[in-house]
Design a protein around this motif. Structure first.
Motif, PDB file in Angstrom:
ATOM      1  N   ALA A 173       0.853  -1.184   0.000  1.00 22.14           N
ATOM      2  CA  ALA A 173       0.000   0.000   0.000  1.00 22.14           C
ATOM      3  C   ALA A 173       0.896   1.244   0.000  1.00 22.14           C
ATOM      4  CB  ALA A 173      -0.897   0.003   1.231  1.00 22.14           C
ATOM      5  N   TYR A 198      13.304   3.228   7.253  1.00 23.73           N
ATOM      6  CA  TYR A 198      14.106   2.038   7.567  1.00 23.73           C
ATOM      7  C   TYR A 198      15.323   2.352   8.438  1.00 23.73           C
ATOM      8  CZ  TYR A 198      17.224  -1.918   7.072  1.00 23.73           C
ATOM      9  OH  TYR A 198      18.076  -2.947   7.355  1.00 23.73           O
ATOM     10  N   ALA A 199      16.093   3.367   8.001  1.00 29.19           N
ATOM     11  CA  ALA A 199      17.373   3.621   8.681  1.00 29.19           C
ATOM     12  C   ALA A 199      17.190   4.174  10.095  1.00 29.19           C
ATOM     13  CB  ALA A 199      18.213   4.586   7.850  1.00 29.19           C
ATOM     14  N   LEU A 247       8.647   2.893   4.197  1.00 30.53           N
ATOM     15  CA  LEU A 247       9.953   2.254   3.944  1.00 30.53           C
ATOM     16  C   LEU A 247      11.072   3.280   4.102  1.00 30.53           C
ATOM     17  CD1 LEU A 247       9.398  -0.050   0.819  1.00 30.53           C
ATOM     18  CD2 LEU A 247       9.815  -0.760   3.172  1.00 30.53           C
ATOM     19  N   GLY A 248      10.741   4.550   3.857  1.00 34.14           N
ATOM     20  CA  GLY A 248      11.725   5.626   4.017  1.00 34.14           C
ATOM     21  C   GLY A 248      12.267   5.727   5.432  1.00 34.14           C
ATOM     22  N   LEU A 255      17.888   3.253   1.057  1.00 32.62           N
ATOM     23  CA  LEU A 255      17.070   3.331   2.271  1.00 32.62           C
ATOM     24  C   LEU A 255      17.873   2.929   3.505  1.00 32.62           C
ATOM     25  CD1 LEU A 255      13.718   1.760   0.997  1.00 32.62           C
ATOM     26  CD2 LEU A 255      14.124   4.144   1.576  1.00 32.62           C
ATOM     27  N   GLN A 315      14.715   3.049  12.154  1.00 31.02           N
ATOM     28  CA  GLN A 315      13.962   2.099  12.975  1.00 31.02           C
ATOM     29  C   GLN A 315      14.863   0.971  13.466  1.00 31.02           C
ATOM     30  OE1 GLN A 315      11.019   1.172  10.003  1.00 31.02           O
ATOM     31  NE2 GLN A 315       9.473   2.416  11.012  1.00 31.02           N
ATOM     32  N   ARG A 316      14.411   0.325  14.530  1.00 37.94           N
ATOM     33  CA  ARG A 316      15.137  -0.816  15.089  1.00 37.94           C
ATOM     34  C   ARG A 316      14.183  -1.996  15.193  1.00 37.94           C
ATOM     35  NH1 ARG A 316      20.185  -0.745  14.463  1.00 37.94           N
ATOM     36  NH2 ARG A 316      21.057   1.331  14.747  1.00 37.94           N
ATOM     37  N   GLY A 317      14.742  -3.179  15.415  1.00 37.52           N
ATOM     38  CA  GLY A 317      13.913  -4.361  15.666  1.00 37.52           C
ATOM     39  C   GLY A 317      12.969  -4.640  14.529  1.00 37.52           C
ATOM     40  N   ILE A 318      11.723  -4.920  14.852  1.00 39.44           N
ATOM     41  CA  ILE A 318      10.755  -5.292  13.833  1.00 39.44           C
ATOM     42  C   ILE A 318      10.274  -4.053  13.069  1.00 39.44           C
ATOM     43  CG2 ILE A 318       8.770  -5.203  15.386  1.00 39.44           C
ATOM     44  CD1 ILE A 318       7.687  -7.657  13.894  1.00 39.44           C
ATOM     45  N   GLY A 319      10.528  -2.868  13.628  1.00 39.74           N
ATOM     46  CA  GLY A 319      10.278  -1.639  12.888  1.00 39.74           C
ATOM     47  C   GLY A 319       8.816  -1.262  12.744  1.00 39.74           C
ATOM     48  N   LEU A 320       8.018  -1.572  13.771  1.00 43.09           N
ATOM     49  CA  LEU A 320       6.635  -1.076  13.741  1.00 43.09           C
ATOM     50  C   LEU A 320       6.692   0.447  13.825  1.00 43.09           C
ATOM     51  CD1 LEU A 320       4.951  -3.662  16.106  1.00 43.09           C
ATOM     52  CD2 LEU A 320       4.734  -3.512  13.631  1.00 43.09           C
ATOM     53  N   ARG A 341      12.254  -6.861   7.349  1.00 40.48           N
ATOM     54  CA  ARG A 341      12.232  -5.449   6.937  1.00 40.48           C
ATOM     55  C   ARG A 341      13.134  -5.223   5.733  1.00 40.48           C
ATOM     56  NH1 ARG A 341      13.255  -0.736   9.823  1.00 40.48           N
ATOM     57  NH2 ARG A 341      14.975  -1.680  10.943  1.00 40.48           N
ATOM     58  N   ARG A 375       7.056  -8.809   7.353  1.00 42.57           N
ATOM     59  CA  ARG A 375       7.032  -9.003   8.801  1.00 42.57           C
ATOM     60  C   ARG A 375       5.807  -9.819   9.206  1.00 42.57           C
ATOM     61  NH1 ARG A 375       7.608  -2.805  10.303  1.00 42.57           N
ATOM     62  NH2 ARG A 375       6.101  -2.786   8.610  1.00 42.57           N
ATOM     63  N   LEU A 384       5.115   7.881  11.857  1.00 44.65           N
ATOM     64  CA  LEU A 384       3.809   8.165  11.257  1.00 44.65           C
ATOM     65  C   LEU A 384       3.674   9.648  10.937  1.00 44.65           C
ATOM     66  CD1 LEU A 384       1.475   5.880  13.384  1.00 44.65           C
ATOM     67  CD2 LEU A 384       2.272   5.554  11.041  1.00 44.65           C
ATOM     68  N   GLU A 391       0.990   3.904   1.817  1.00 40.87           N
ATOM     69  CA  GLU A 391       1.534   4.288   3.123  1.00 40.87           C
ATOM     70  C   GLU A 391       2.716   3.396   3.513  1.00 40.87           C
ATOM     71  OE1 GLU A 391      -0.965   3.641   6.530  1.00 40.87           O
ATOM     72  OE2 GLU A 391      -0.209   5.431   7.528  1.00 40.87           O
ATOM     73  N   GLU A 392       2.626   2.116   3.177  1.00 37.27           N
ATOM     74  CA  GLU A 392       3.734   1.199   3.477  1.00 37.27           C
ATOM     75  C   GLU A 392       4.984   1.581   2.681  1.00 37.27           C
ATOM     76  OE1 GLU A 392       1.828  -3.100   4.490  1.00 37.27           O
ATOM     77  OE2 GLU A 392       1.488  -2.430   2.445  1.00 37.27           O
TER      78      GLU A 392
END
Lengths: 255, 327
Positions: free
Chosen positions: A93, A103-104, A100-101, B217, A106-111, B202, B266, A117, A95-96
């Motif tokens: 989608a 990524y750098a 992705l932008g 990215l 975020q940590r872990g699973i990156g919720l 990810r 994920r 947001l 928003e997804e």
């Protein structure tokens, strides 16, 4: 300090130098528009600046770091690159895609965090794709998809933006809005290097123009001067006429 | 609820992830329990269900990961020629009497080596510069498949009747002869490999946009490709070592789940683990109950049901002009 620094950079593809001996600097707040005929080496130069190609000779620095050697995650926080062709293999989608932008950062699973947001919402609003957030990316029109990936690059919140034809396929209003957005971004202290074939927009919004011809930085400076220069006529094989509308807005057309 | 579950309107949240995975786990457990009951009535029960769970999970997760890595929805152990390579190695092992020397683990080990070797050869054959175009990949897979099948046939032609029978049973992907000890040996590496894959979800999301975008990215693309490729090969090899070549689970399950849940790895990877386990248990139960008094080889059943599915994807891809040529 210059955000981007190139010294005597030559880049080879398939054993041939596609970019030759380019030296240049981009300072904080500068919006550089890169023009030149097809196959001149603009995209190769941009990819080298993004660290995706290592130069054969010379040095490239992004905020003091070599982008081809520094960890990608570190570079990605300072530099966002938008390629000319963007092909998404799976039906994400919008928003997804924009998220992705992050990524750098975020940590872990990156919720997505509240910060993520908020950044995504700002970027989507700025590019006029906020109401497409839930749509599938592969169902967008070409222009909508282009705006969505500009939003992805903005969502990265990097100080340096390298954009390869961000307005290709966009209608005039959206193309102008993207350049106005980049202008505002640079006025706030960021840096953008934008490859474009839209000479009008380049003329109006660019603070600095680079003319790339046969791999070399053939001319640089004020966009109106560069477009009128003999080098530009030689490179394109046609003179570019720079004029002004009664409103004072400048335009550029092949003479 | 459907919007919440499907990928259309919802980005991934902790709640959505947890809800869907709990649903998947419950469904999987229910199906496994049912299959075990059927198994008690029709012959070997427990070990066979356990093997199907493990092998299905490994194949579906490896399929999802290979598809993401190669950016190709047709990537799958069968279509990449890996199953044929593993079969050739196993046939060779039977012919050379390795089973006699090393016991059951001899054939499994040979299949594992064969799977890994084939994957590397296909990868190298298909690569053009730094790209891995879908068309060359499928061609390389077919080429390897043909070579390995012919070589297997040649070996069978020089074997005695008992050996040929043994080879055939193995190549059909029969779970009839699965032993609990083999499941036990394979469980730990498969579990570890699945965790590594999920940890790279990810990165796989970013790679959907191509290696250059992923790199810009912030993804270390080369390392991610190597790790995911190696781990996927290990999963496929281990699954084949346990149950023989079982085709198309790695194609059907991720594809259906992607349509249902969206493309975010994920969610897709763990859901594929449960989905693959569930589907293989169902197929295996079908294989031994669909024809009374005849236990069909599981691999043959999955292939018969999987090929039409492959055709549907192929036609869809062709219509979107995404399969041939375009990177």
């Amino acid at each position: 300090m210059a955000h981007l620094h190139l010294h005597d950079v030559s880049v080879a593809l398939g054993g041939r130098d596609v970019v030759r001996e380019v030296s240049a600097e981009v300072r904080a707040g500068e919006l550089v528009v890169v023009v030149g005929p097809n196959g001149a080496g603009k995209t190769t130069l941009l990819r080298a600046m993004a660290g995706l190609l290592a130069p054969r000779t010379g040095t490239i620095r992004v905020l003091g770091r070599d982008p081809a050697r520094a960890p990608r995650r570190v570079i990605a926080r300072d530099l966002a690159y938008l390629p000319q062709h963007y092909d998404l293999a799976f039906p994400f989608a919008v928003e997804e895609v924009v998220l992705l932008g992050r990524y750098a950062r975020q940590r872990g699973i990156g919720l997505a965090s509240d910060d993520d947001l908020a950044a995504a919402r700002r970027a989507m609003a700025a590019c006029g794709v906020a109401d497409l957030a839930g749509r599938r990316f592969d169902a967008l029109s070409g222009g909508e998809a282009r705006r969505a990936i500009v939003a992805q690059a903005l969502c990265q919140e990097a100080r340096c933006l390298l954009l390869d034809e961000p307005t290709a396929g966009l209608d005039p209003a959206h193309a102008r809005a993207i350049f106005a957005l980049l202008r505002a971004h640079c006025d706030a202290g960021a840096t953008a290097v934008v490859v474009t074939h839209d000479l009008d927009l380049a003329l109006r919004h660019g603070g600095m123009m680079w003319l790339i011809a046969d791999g070399r930085l053939a001319a640089r400076g004020n966009p109106a001067h560069v477009l009128a220069a003999a080098e530009t006529r030689g490179a394109f094989g046609v003179a570019i006429h720079v004029g002004a509308l009664p409103s004072g807005a400048k335009f550029a057309v092949p003479a | 609820m459907s919007g919440f579950l499907s990928g259309r309107s919802a980005r991934l949240t902790g709640r959505r992830l947890a809800t869907i995975l709990i649903l998947c786990a419950v469904a999987c457990a229910a199906v496994a329990a049912l299959a075990a009951l059927v198994g008690v009535a029709t012959g070997p029960g427990g070990p066979r269900v356990l093997a199907a769970l493990l092998v299905g999970a490994a194949l579906a997760a490896a399929g999802a990961a290979l598809q993401a890595l190669l950016r190709n929805p047709l990537a799958e152990p069968f279509t990449l020629g890996i199953s044929s390579g593993a079969s050739l190695a196993a046939v060779l092992a039977i012919r050379l009497g390795i089973e006699g020397a090393f016991g059951f683990a001899g054939i499994g080990g040979a299949a594992l080596v064969g799977a890994l070797a084939t994957l590397v050869v296909v990868w190298r054959l298909a690569r053009i510069g730094r790209h891995l175009p879908p068309a060359t990949l499928v061609l390389a897979g077919i080429t390897m498949s043909m070579f390995c099948s012919s070589a297997s046939t040649l070996i069978q032609a020089t074997s005695d009747f008992t050996e040929v029978n043994h080879m055939l049973m193995w190549m059909l992907g029969s779970m009839e002869t699965v032993r609990l000890i083999a499941v036990g040996y394979a469980a730990l590496p498969i579990a570890a490999a699945l965790i590594v894959l999920i940890a790279h979800a990810r990165e796989l999301n970013a790679l959907a946009a191509g290696p250059e975008v992923a790199a810009s990215l912030g993804v270390t693309v080369g390392r991610t490709q190597t790790v995911v490729f190696g781990v996927s090969a290990l999963l496929v090899g281990a699954a084949i070592a346990v149950a023989g070549p079982i085709g198309f689970i790695g194609l059907i399950v991720p594809h259906a789940l992607r349509a249902l849940l969206g493309a975010d790895h994920r969610l897709l990877l763990p859901a594929s683990i449960f989905g693959g386990a569930t589907v293989l248990v169902v197929f295996d139960t079908l294989a031994r109950t669909i024809v009374p008094l005849h236990h069909l080889p599981t691999g043959a059943v999955t292939a018969v049901l999987g090929v039409p599915f492959f055709v549907v994807i192929l036609v869809g891809q062709k219509q979107r002009a995404a399969l041939w040529g375009r990177e």
